[in-house]
Enzyme design. Structure first.
Site, PDB file in Angstrom:
ATOM      1  N   GLY A   1     117.917  85.798 -27.709  1.00  0.00           N
ATOM      2  CA  GLY A   1     116.995  85.659 -28.841  1.00  0.00           C
ATOM      3  C   GLY A   1     116.575  87.003 -29.414  1.00  0.00           C
ATOM      4  O   GLY A   1     116.534  87.177 -30.642  1.00  0.00           O
TER       5      GLY A   1
ATOM      6  N   ASP B   1     124.089  92.848 -26.397  1.00  0.00           N
ATOM      7  CA  ASP B   1     124.384  91.562 -27.037  1.00  0.00           C
ATOM      8  C   ASP B   1     124.231  91.611 -28.558  1.00  0.00           C
ATOM      9  O   ASP B   1     124.592  90.650 -29.248  1.00  0.00           O
ATOM     10  CB  ASP B   1     123.443  90.461 -26.518  1.00  0.00           C
TER      11      ASP B   1
ATOM     12  N   ALA C   1     113.659  85.340 -23.266  1.00  0.00           N
ATOM     13  CA  ALA C   1     114.023  85.475 -21.844  1.00  0.00           C
ATOM     14  C   ALA C   1     114.644  84.180 -21.308  1.00  0.00           C
ATOM     15  O   ALA C   1     114.349  83.731 -20.209  1.00  0.00           O
ATOM     16  CB  ALA C   1     112.812  85.876 -21.001  1.00  0.00           C
TER      17      ALA C   1
ATOM     18  N   LYS D   1     123.259  82.549 -28.491  1.00  0.00           N
ATOM     19  CA  LYS D   1     124.616  82.504 -27.923  1.00  0.00           C
ATOM     20  C   LYS D   1     124.581  81.820 -26.567  1.00  0.00           C
ATOM     21  O   LYS D   1     123.556  81.816 -25.876  1.00  0.00           O
ATOM     22  CB  LYS D   1     125.226  83.900 -27.792  1.00  0.00           C
TER      23      LYS D   1
HETATM   24  P1  ATP Z   1     120.048  88.121 -22.931  1.00  0.00           P
HETATM   25  O1  ATP Z   1     120.622  86.746 -22.889  1.00  0.00           O
HETATM   26  O2  ATP Z   1     120.537  88.949 -24.087  1.00  0.00           O
HETATM   27  O3  ATP Z   1     120.110  88.865 -21.635  1.00  0.00           O
HETATM   28  P2  ATP Z   1     117.506  86.854 -23.149  1.00  0.00           P
HETATM   29  O4  ATP Z   1     117.874  85.859 -24.178  1.00  0.00           O
HETATM   30  O5  ATP Z   1     117.382  86.349 -21.752  1.00  0.00           O
HETATM   31  O6  ATP Z   1     118.503  88.054 -23.215  1.00  0.00           O
HETATM   32  P3  ATP Z   1     115.495  87.877 -24.926  1.00  0.00           P
HETATM   33  O7  ATP Z   1     114.928  86.639 -25.517  1.00  0.00           O
HETATM   34  O8  ATP Z   1     116.408  88.661 -25.784  1.00  0.00           O
HETATM   35  O9  ATP Z   1     116.170  87.560 -23.529  1.00  0.00           O
HETATM   36  O10 ATP Z   1     114.243  88.780 -24.441  1.00  0.00           O
HETATM   37  C1  ATP Z   1     114.294  89.641 -23.349  1.00  0.00           C
HETATM   38  C2  ATP Z   1     113.013  90.470 -23.294  1.00  0.00           C
HETATM   39  O11 ATP Z   1     112.928  91.304 -24.430  1.00  0.00           O
HETATM   40  C3  ATP Z   1     111.740  89.639 -23.259  1.00  0.00           C
HETATM   41  O12 ATP Z   1     111.221  89.710 -21.969  1.00  0.00           O
HETATM   42  C4  ATP Z   1     110.808  90.277 -24.291  1.00  0.00           C
HETATM   43  O13 ATP Z   1     109.640  90.803 -23.688  1.00  0.00           O
HETATM   44  C5  ATP Z   1     111.588  91.429 -24.902  1.00  0.00           C
HETATM   45  N1  ATP Z   1     111.672  91.363 -26.389  1.00  0.00           N
HETATM   46  C6  ATP Z   1     111.584  92.389 -27.231  1.00  0.00           C
HETATM   47  N2  ATP Z   1     111.740  91.996 -28.501  1.00  0.00           N
HETATM   48  C7  ATP Z   1     111.950  90.676 -28.476  1.00  0.00           C
HETATM   49  C8  ATP Z   1     112.198  89.701 -29.487  1.00  0.00           C
HETATM   50  N3  ATP Z   1     112.242  90.005 -30.786  1.00  0.00           N
HETATM   51  N4  ATP Z   1     112.385  88.426 -29.078  1.00  0.00           N
HETATM   52  C9  ATP Z   1     112.370  88.117 -27.762  1.00  0.00           C
HETATM   53  N5  ATP Z   1     112.110  88.988 -26.786  1.00  0.00           N
HETATM   54  C10 ATP Z   1     111.925  90.269 -27.120  1.00  0.00           C
END
Ligand code: ATP
Length: 322
Positions: free
Chosen positions: A123, A158, A118, A25
């Site tokens: 993701g 999310d 992250a 997203k």
């Molecule tokens: P958002 O935009 O929802 O705030 P993001 O996209 O920045 O999140 P994610 O990729 O969802 O972040 O990951 C955030 C944290 O969650 C990472 O630091 C990771 O250690 C942990 N995590 C746990 N499960 C997963 C997964 N399946 N994929 C990615 N990260 C994961």
């Protein structure tokens, strides 16, 4: 329409596997209230699901396991490290659905990560939503979409949007959703950085900058109306002008090269650009598909990003594949 969410045994492959995918997203609007007494920030956000997907494959097994594959299977340290144990949100999704359905949480799960971790692209939430959909079919739990939405909200703010997809206005923690009309597809280039940013660290920096008086307090949430109106009827430059993200300044404060990356996107012809969610991904809006391809080529040449992806949205939320 069937009362269950998504197909049935017909979606189980000959080898017993079930495959689902869910989108990344971009927050085209993200207004963040001051930190509340419950330790959370209330949000007013507009989510747009874009065509970058993680794929989750689940197979019958005697216990629960997670394997990671794909370009963004994760770094070795830092916030973009993706765990394969109960710290993975997919593990928690499996346990939650199993508990809801009264079945053992047994499955061999493979997550193919095309969405960097992250990165501000949700993701992990996409993986959780895809896992709920896939495991529902593997285990024959026959959860309704409403059941899955309730479980999704328990997993993370999310995750309900990753399940729903499309375009939606989110309030509360971003988990209370109402669909928004978008009359046309929007074409974007995602500029993906080499290292992730921790979402809690970016919120912490927002609180710090507000307390220091370097940013407005956020008491009055910036309205999503201009973005919603532009999504409904605007030309791309109207949407480009309306993009808003309260987390952009704190993300830049933690990662100063983001400012240059945003300037490069505008100089390369983007009609608007912003940091996606908590960053550090830069989302640059183009007029059309050809414009996005040209913009992607230019942004790749700047060297500011690990990689760039031309995507479009809205796209569907988590669903079975094949
Ligand atoms: P958002 O935009 O929802 O705030 P993001 O996209 O920045 O999140 P994610 O990729 O969802 O972040 O990951 C955030 C944290 O969650 C990472 O630091 C990771 O250690 C942990 N995590 C746990 N499960 C997963 C997964 N399946 N994929 C990615 N990260 C994961």
């Amino acid at each position: 329409m069937s009362p269950t969410s998504h197909g049935g045994p017909g979606r189980i492959r000959g080898d017993g596997a079930v495959v689902a995918r869910a989108p990344a997203k971009v927050n085209v609007h993200l207004a963040v209230a001051p930190l509340g007494p419950d330790g959370y920030h209330e949000l007013r956000t507009v989510f747009l699901a874009v065509s970058l997907f993680d794929t989750v494959t689940v197979r019958p097994a005697g216990d629960l396991s997670i394997e990671l594959t794909g370009e963004f299977a994760g770094g070795r340290s830092g916030p973009d490290r993706v765990p394969t144990d109960r710290r993975n949100i997919v593990w928690r999704a499996a346990e939650l659905l199993a508990e809801h359905a009264g079945v053992p949480a047994h499955a061999a799960v493979t997550i193919d990560k095309s969405i960097p971790a992250a990165a501000g692209l949700a993701g992990g939430s996409a993986d959780a939503a895809a896992a709920l959909v896939a495991l529902d079919t593997l285990w024959g739990t026959h959860a309704t979409r409403g059941d899955l939405a309730g479980l999704a909200a328990q997993l993370g703010s999310d995750v309900p949007f990753s399940l729903l997809g499309g375009v939606a206005l989110g309030s509360g923690r971003g988990d209370r959703l109402s669909p928004v009309l978008a009359r046309r597809p929007w074409h974007w280039v995602l500029g993906i950085a080499g290292a992730g940013l921790s979402t809690p660290a970016v919120y912490g920096e927002l609180d710090r900058l507000r307390a220091a008086g370097d940013l407005p307090s956020g008491e009055e949430l910036v309205s999503p109306d201009p973005v919603v109106a532009a999504l409904r009827s605007g030309p791309a430059d109207a949407l480009g002008a309306a993009l808003w993200n309260d987390l952009q300044d704190p993300a830049i404060s933690l990662r100063p090269d983001l400012r240059r990356a945003l300037e490069e996107a505008t100089a390369a012809g983007a009609v608007g650009a912003l940091v996606s969610g908590s960053g550090p991904t830069v989302a640059a809006l183009a007029d059309d598909e050809a414009g996005a391809e040209a913009l992607a080529a230019q942004l790749a040449a700047t060297g500011s990003f690990r990689t760039v992806r031309a995507v479009h949205g809205p796209v569907h939320g988590a669903r079975l594949v094949g």
